[in-house]
Design a protein around this motif. Structure first.
Motif, PDB file in Angstrom:
ATOM      1  N   CYS A   1      -4.097   4.524  -1.112  1.00 51.15           N
ATOM      2  CA  CYS A   1      -5.113   5.066  -0.211  1.00 51.15           C
ATOM      3  C   CYS A   1      -4.888   6.559  -0.051  1.00 51.15           C
TER       4      CYS A   1
ATOM      5  N   TRP B   1       0.838  -1.200   0.000  1.00 55.49           N
ATOM      6  CA  TRP B   1       0.000   0.000   0.000  1.00 55.49           C
ATOM      7  C   TRP B   1       0.867   1.242   0.000  1.00 55.49           C
TER       8      TRP B   1
ATOM      9  N   ARG C   1       0.457   4.321  -9.986  1.00 55.65           N
ATOM     10  CA  ARG C   1      -0.122   3.235 -10.784  1.00 55.65           C
ATOM     11  C   ARG C   1       0.618   3.036 -12.106  1.00 55.65           C
TER      12      ARG C   1
ATOM     13  N   ASP D   1      -7.678   3.165  -4.536  1.00 57.05           N
ATOM     14  CA  ASP D   1      -8.230   1.898  -4.086  1.00 57.05           C
ATOM     15  C   ASP D   1      -9.007   2.056  -2.779  1.00 57.05           C
TER      16      ASP D   1
ATOM     17  N   GLN E   1      -1.377  -0.809  -3.930  1.00 57.95           N
ATOM     18  CA  GLN E   1      -2.662  -0.144  -3.887  1.00 57.95           C
ATOM     19  C   GLN E   1      -2.481   1.227  -3.223  1.00 57.95           C
TER      20      GLN E   1
END
Length: 318
Positions: free
Chosen positions: A165, A131, A155, A182, A163
């Motif tokens: 946040c 993350w 990304r 995400d 992912q």
């Protein structure tokens, strides 16, 4: 590993007093200095739970050096991005009933070169991360599209499968939502601001979270203070809460909730249980102290998919 980015970190001094009275000399009954900023707090909570984490921070002035020095003993690996300005210092005043008054400085102004250097370091560190958490206010000089751009940059990096946040508010949060992170973690007030209407009932929160997901967000985790938390994901909508505890400080409680969610796997019921255990433990601790495993009581947490949509909200945002 979980990477956090705090674009506007701080040194947070917490002062505990008997009562806040304007214009008077008040003697403190307790106090402490902690590393501050939403992403910093997430990394501190993760490290306290023995979860590997790296905090990417702009660093300038004596405050920047002190911030890194405070993070080293608690197990947070720090990646510093040098900046010309000094980091900010914030003051939190806490009264015995849990009432919290915050005095936050605005922070340094970053140049375009410094902003780009921060983005590059996040992408590099995120190569082996599960993350990337981008969180908190933006310093002067940083445009409202910063978080949205960061979602895209992470990304598009060839080696990154992390992912993303985002935990922010206002215009930067609004822009980030359209980039489709995400996970987002607003509190009730931030979610209400995002959708442009008050959220008085749990059903209002459910509808608002669904609206945010339609804009491309994978999962919405809403911290609701004393009313627990709501999780709206691709497979289910859950509401969870824990029994009331004596509140010592709400500073960093929402950040601890997010850390708990990620430490619990970042998905579904188990993660929500861990999130609420972290957040509940955090409010029972002084200042922005983050809970350790011994402070957690996951067995006391209740999570259900049978939502009381007419339940009125009245808890303190975290």
């Amino acid at each position: 590993m979980i990477v956090t980015l705090t674009p506007n970190p701080s040194l947070d001094r917490t002062v505990e007093i008997d009562e806040l009275r304007r214009g008077e000399v008040i003697r403190a009954v307790g106090g402490r200095v902690d590393p501050g900023g939403k992403g910093v707090n997430v990394s501190r909570a993760l490290a306290a739970g023995n979860v590997a984490t790296v905090a990417v921070l702009p660093s300038g002035g004596a405050e920047g050096s002190q911030l890194s020095a405070l993070l080293a003993p608690v197990g947070v690996q720090v990646v510093q991005v040098p900046i010309a300005g000094a980091l900010r210092s914030n003051i939190t005043i806490v009264e015995p009933d849990g009432t919290t008054t915050k005095l936050n400085e605005s922070g340094p102004e970053l140049s375009r070169d410094e902003i780009e250097a921060i983005e590059r370091r996040v992408v590099a560190v995120a190569e082996h991360a599960a993350w990337v958490v981008a969180a908190g206010s933006l310093p002067r000089g940083v445009g409202t599209g910063f978080y949205a751009e960061l979602v895209t940059v992470v990304r598009e990096a060839g080696n990154n499968s992390a992912q993303v946040c985002v935990d922010a508010s206002g215009a930067p949060f609004d822009a980030a939502v359209d980039a489709g992170p995400d996970l987002v973690k607003p509190n009730a007030e931030e979610l209400a601001e995002l959708v442009g209407r008050p959220l008085r009932r749990l059903g209002d929160v459910v509808d608002a979270a669904a609206e945010v997901r339609k804009r491309g967000v994978g999962t919405v985790l809403v911290s609701l203070g004393a009313d627990g938390a709501l999780l709206a994901g691709p497979d289910e909508v859950l509401h969870g809460w824990a029994p009331p505890v004596r509140v010592r400080s709400t500073v960093g409680a929402g950040d601890a909730t997010l850390a708990g969610f990620l430490a619990g796997g970042g998905r579904g019921r188990p993660a929500l249980v861990t999130a609420l255990a972290y957040g509940t433990a955090a409010v029972s601790l002084p200042g922005s102290v983050m809970p350790r495993p011994a402070d957690l009581d996951a067995a006391a947490v209740v999570v259900t998919d049978n939502l009381d949509l007419d339940r009125h909200l009245g808890g303190t945002p975290s």
